[in-house]
Scaffold this motif. Sequence first.
Motif, PDB file in Angstrom:
ATOM      1  N   MET A 108       0.836  -1.208   0.000  1.00 12.44           N
ATOM      2  CA  MET A 108       0.000   0.000   0.000  1.00 12.44           C
ATOM      3  C   MET A 108       0.873   1.262   0.000  1.00 12.44           C
ATOM      4  N   LEU A 109       1.931   1.258   0.836  1.00  6.00           N
ATOM      5  CA  LEU A 109       2.854   2.398   0.863  1.00  6.00           C
ATOM      6  C   LEU A 109       3.488   2.607  -0.501  1.00  6.00           C
ATOM      7  N   SER A 110       3.856   1.506  -1.157  1.00  3.22           N
ATOM      8  CA  SER A 110       4.515   1.616  -2.450  1.00  3.22           C
ATOM      9  C   SER A 110       3.577   2.203  -3.488  1.00  3.22           C
ATOM     10  N   VAL A 111       2.349   1.680  -3.556  1.00  2.00           N
ATOM     11  CA  VAL A 111       1.393   2.193  -4.543  1.00  2.00           C
ATOM     12  C   VAL A 111       1.166   3.683  -4.313  1.00  2.00           C
ATOM     13  N   LEU A 112       1.054   4.056  -3.041  1.00  2.00           N
ATOM     14  CA  LEU A 112       0.785   5.453  -2.713  1.00  2.00           C
ATOM     15  C   LEU A 112       1.974   6.353  -3.071  1.00  2.00           C
ATOM     16  N   SER A 113       3.184   5.823  -2.969  1.00  2.00           N
ATOM     17  CA  SER A 113       4.363   6.654  -3.224  1.00  2.00           C
ATOM     18  C   SER A 113       4.737   6.707  -4.693  1.00  2.00           C
ATOM     19  N   LEU A 114       4.334   5.707  -5.457  1.00  2.00           N
ATOM     20  CA  LEU A 114       4.770   5.652  -6.849  1.00  2.00           C
ATOM     21  C   LEU A 114       4.240   6.840  -7.634  1.00  2.00           C
ATOM     22  N   SER A 115       5.043   7.231  -8.611  1.00  4.32           N
ATOM     23  CA  SER A 115       4.667   8.371  -9.443  1.00  4.32           C
ATOM     24  C   SER A 115       3.372   8.075 -10.189  1.00  4.32           C
ATOM     25  N   GLU A 116       2.530   9.107 -10.311  1.00  4.99           N
ATOM     26  CA  GLU A 116       1.291   8.947 -11.067  1.00  4.99           C
ATOM     27  C   GLU A 116       1.590   8.613 -12.517  1.00  4.99           C
ATOM     28  N   ALA A 117       2.765   9.045 -12.996  1.00  2.00           N
ATOM     29  CA  ALA A 117       3.135   8.727 -14.373  1.00  2.00           C
ATOM     30  C   ALA A 117       3.281   7.219 -14.524  1.00  2.00           C
ATOM     31  N   ILE A 118       3.865   6.578 -13.507  1.00  2.00           N
ATOM     32  CA  ILE A 118       4.064   5.129 -13.570  1.00  2.00           C
ATOM     33  C   ILE A 118       2.729   4.395 -13.410  1.00  2.00           C
ATOM     34  N   ILE A 119       1.929   4.828 -12.425  1.00  2.00           N
ATOM     35  CA  ILE A 119       0.621   4.195 -12.221  1.00  2.00           C
ATOM     36  C   ILE A 119      -0.234   4.361 -13.482  1.00  2.00           C
ATOM     37  N   GLY A 120      -0.210   5.559 -14.048  1.00  2.00           N
ATOM     38  CA  GLY A 120      -1.007   5.828 -15.248  1.00  2.00           C
ATOM     39  C   GLY A 120      -0.558   4.954 -16.402  1.00  2.00           C
ATOM     40  N   PHE A 121       0.736   4.835 -16.560  1.00  2.00           N
ATOM     41  CA  PHE A 121       1.276   3.992 -17.628  1.00  2.00           C
ATOM     42  C   PHE A 121       0.871   2.532 -17.400  1.00  2.00           C
TER      43      PHE A 121
ATOM     44  N   ALA B 235      11.906   1.283 -16.935  1.00  2.00           N
ATOM     45  CA  ALA B 235      12.095   2.332 -15.927  1.00  2.00           C
ATOM     46  C   ALA B 235      11.060   2.191 -14.820  1.00  2.00           C
ATOM     47  N   SER B 236       9.804   1.933 -15.206  1.00  2.00           N
ATOM     48  CA  SER B 236       8.745   1.782 -14.200  1.00  2.00           C
ATOM     49  C   SER B 236       9.030   0.596 -13.294  1.00  2.00           C
ATOM     50  N   VAL B 237       9.460  -0.515 -13.892  1.00  7.15           N
ATOM     51  CA  VAL B 237       9.730  -1.709 -13.087  1.00  7.15           C
ATOM     52  C   VAL B 237      10.857  -1.429 -12.092  1.00  7.15           C
ATOM     53  N   VAL B 238      11.922  -0.743 -12.556  1.00  7.92           N
ATOM     54  CA  VAL B 238      13.028  -0.422 -11.652  1.00  7.92           C
ATOM     55  C   VAL B 238      12.536   0.457 -10.503  1.00  7.92           C
ATOM     56  N   PHE B 239      11.688   1.422 -10.820  1.00  9.04           N
ATOM     57  CA  PHE B 239      11.149   2.295  -9.775  1.00  9.04           C
ATOM     58  C   PHE B 239      10.265   1.535  -8.801  1.00  9.04           C
ATOM     59  N   VAL B 240       9.389   0.678  -9.333  1.00  9.42           N
ATOM     60  CA  VAL B 240       8.510  -0.106  -8.458  1.00  9.42           C
ATOM     61  C   VAL B 240       9.363  -0.990  -7.554  1.00  9.42           C
ATOM     62  N   ALA B 241      10.356  -1.661  -8.160  1.00 10.73           N
ATOM     63  CA  ALA B 241      11.183  -2.580  -7.379  1.00 10.73           C
ATOM     64  C   ALA B 241      11.941  -1.840  -6.288  1.00 10.73           C
ATOM     65  N   SER B 242      12.523  -0.666  -6.625  1.00  4.46           N
ATOM     66  CA  SER B 242      13.293   0.020  -5.583  1.00  4.46           C
ATOM     67  C   SER B 242      12.376   0.581  -4.499  1.00  4.46           C
ATOM     68  N   THR B 243      11.173   1.020  -4.906  1.00  9.00           N
ATOM     69  CA  THR B 243      10.221   1.514  -3.899  1.00  9.00           C
ATOM     70  C   THR B 243       9.856   0.401  -2.920  1.00  9.00           C
ATOM     71  N   VAL B 244       9.498  -0.767  -3.462  1.00  8.87           N
ATOM     72  CA  VAL B 244       9.130  -1.893  -2.598  1.00  8.87           C
ATOM     73  C   VAL B 244      10.323  -2.297  -1.729  1.00  8.87           C
ATOM     74  N   LEU B 245      11.516  -2.315  -2.333  1.00 10.05           N
ATOM     75  CA  LEU B 245      12.713  -2.710  -1.590  1.00 10.05           C
ATOM     76  C   LEU B 245      12.971  -1.769  -0.417  1.00 10.05           C
ATOM     77  N   ILE B 246      12.877  -0.455  -0.672  1.00 12.30           N
ATOM     78  CA  ILE B 246      13.171   0.503   0.392  1.00 12.30           C
ATOM     79  C   ILE B 246      12.160   0.374   1.531  1.00 12.30           C
ATOM     80  N   PHE B 247      10.875   0.243   1.179  1.00 14.31           N
ATOM     81  CA  PHE B 247       9.882   0.085   2.247  1.00 14.31           C
ATOM     82  C   PHE B 247      10.060  -1.244   2.985  1.00 14.31           C
ATOM     83  N   SER B 248      10.515  -2.275   2.264  1.00 13.37           N
ATOM     84  CA  SER B 248      10.778  -3.552   2.939  1.00 13.37           C
ATOM     85  C   SER B 248      11.923  -3.402   3.933  1.00 13.37           C
ATOM     86  N   LEU B 249      12.944  -2.607   3.535  1.00 17.53           N
ATOM     87  CA  LEU B 249      14.059  -2.372   4.456  1.00 17.53           C
ATOM     88  C   LEU B 249      13.578  -1.618   5.694  1.00 17.53           C
ATOM     89  N   VAL B 250      12.720  -0.612   5.464  1.00 21.69           N
ATOM     90  CA  VAL B 250      12.160   0.120   6.606  1.00 21.69           C
ATOM     91  C   VAL B 250      11.436  -0.865   7.522  1.00 21.69           C
TER      92      VAL B 250
END
Lengths: 241, 265
Positions: A108-121, B235-250
Amino acid sequence: MIQSRPRTPLGYLPILLPAFALIAFYIVPFGSMVGMSFFHNLGGGAYEEVFTLENYARLISPFFLSVLGTSFEVAFLVALFAIVIGFPFTYLLVNAKRGTQVFWLIVMLSVLSLSEAIIGFAWSTLLSRTAGIGVLFEALGLTEKAQSYAPSLGAVLAGVTYIAMPYAVLLLYPILSRIEPDIEQASRTLGASPLRAFFNVIVPMHRTPIVVSFVMIFVFTLGSYLLPQILAGRPTGRSRW
Amino acid sequence: MKLGKILSTLFFWIVGIVTIAPFVVIAGVSVNERKSLTFPPEGFNLGWYADLFLDAEWRAPLMTSLSIAICASLLAVLIAFPVAWFNWRYRTGFGKLVAGLGAMPFLLPPVITAMGFLTFFIILGYYGEFWTVVVAHAIFLVTLPLVSLSLGFEDIDTSLVEASRSMGASEATVLRTVVLPMIRPYVISGFCFVFVISLNEYIIAVMTVGAVFETLPMKIFNALRYGYTPVMAAASVVFVASTVLIFSLVAAFSDLPKLLGARSK
């Protein structure tokens, strides 16, 4: 250990710098924006320092009002969906095992933090003809031929609800995690099924947080900027600039 | 009774699957052999990931985003730490006022905050300079380390502090040898929250430095308007993966449910 205040004025020094930063870079910019909204607009970012209400008059012109109206309708529906899905989800989440909780909180935190550009894509791909649910529906034999579901108003609603739902979950999570287990046990002892206990006890108990969360999600959704542009395409776009 | 259990489990998993589905699809399209948007992917090719890091057109925005996020999260923690420390150490109206001020930027929609920064930096004549977006992100997100640090300070066992003080430690020694080691996980989680959101933030970045710099979210959005390339998916996959990774570390290094306000059980 805890003192009411520092002994010398010098003790205030650590907090003075952050205070200065917040005033100089938050209060002042915000104020300057409010101030500028009353200045005469010369177009192209130029302005004249003359007091006027004409910018607000333009805001209530039919064009802006219809844009504003669409924004409010979408935000209202999205806030409604987000609560209807998010509340039961959060309730199930707080009663789940700790590991499950941590996993979904990270999601949930990840979805909320992700850029809208990425979610939109991602959503425009998910709703596309060649790579999305269209393919799945065709394979399952639900539709004759795969079709595209975006851009459309439905796509905007789905996409914005998608980012509003985690917001709802994170707003409700602290509240629902404080429910005393006794309450559900009591209603169960009196013969209510878990479903009835949820709808007749848990939901009515949380009327106030539900309303507060609804308003916060509504405001949050109004601020969504890229998703409507990506998922609505030009004609039904509700971008406000 | 059974039915309710089945229904609720089903509901939970449907919501879960829908939440994850968009990312499965973009992960799939990112490994397409050719430059096509198809899922399930046709062929297998990791070349689009190489392009993200090697092609200057994509690497530059990636580096810009990373630099902004690192600077902004450092600055946000530097602003939040003294406020949280001061409010833990003393009880003053002024301290509370500053903490309240720190909670404000995050409550308004970012579009509004972005407009404020836009007008402000134009008036000052600094529009488009790199540091403006760093300051804007740090101020916008300062609420997050402020919350995590305040929770962290509350958690400190005051008897340890009193013990060290009664043995003659000065304020600075207490801070360095007792408080800092205990507060470190909260500093890191505050830093991580700002880092991730700054990395993904679009509207404030575009309104402060959009004309001069391109961040990765801007790049993805612009690329989306001019057609499709699988590098976007990579690019999106890399961003998603790093976001999930960082929150997992937290989550691994601190108590995530508690950080998000759950009652400690």
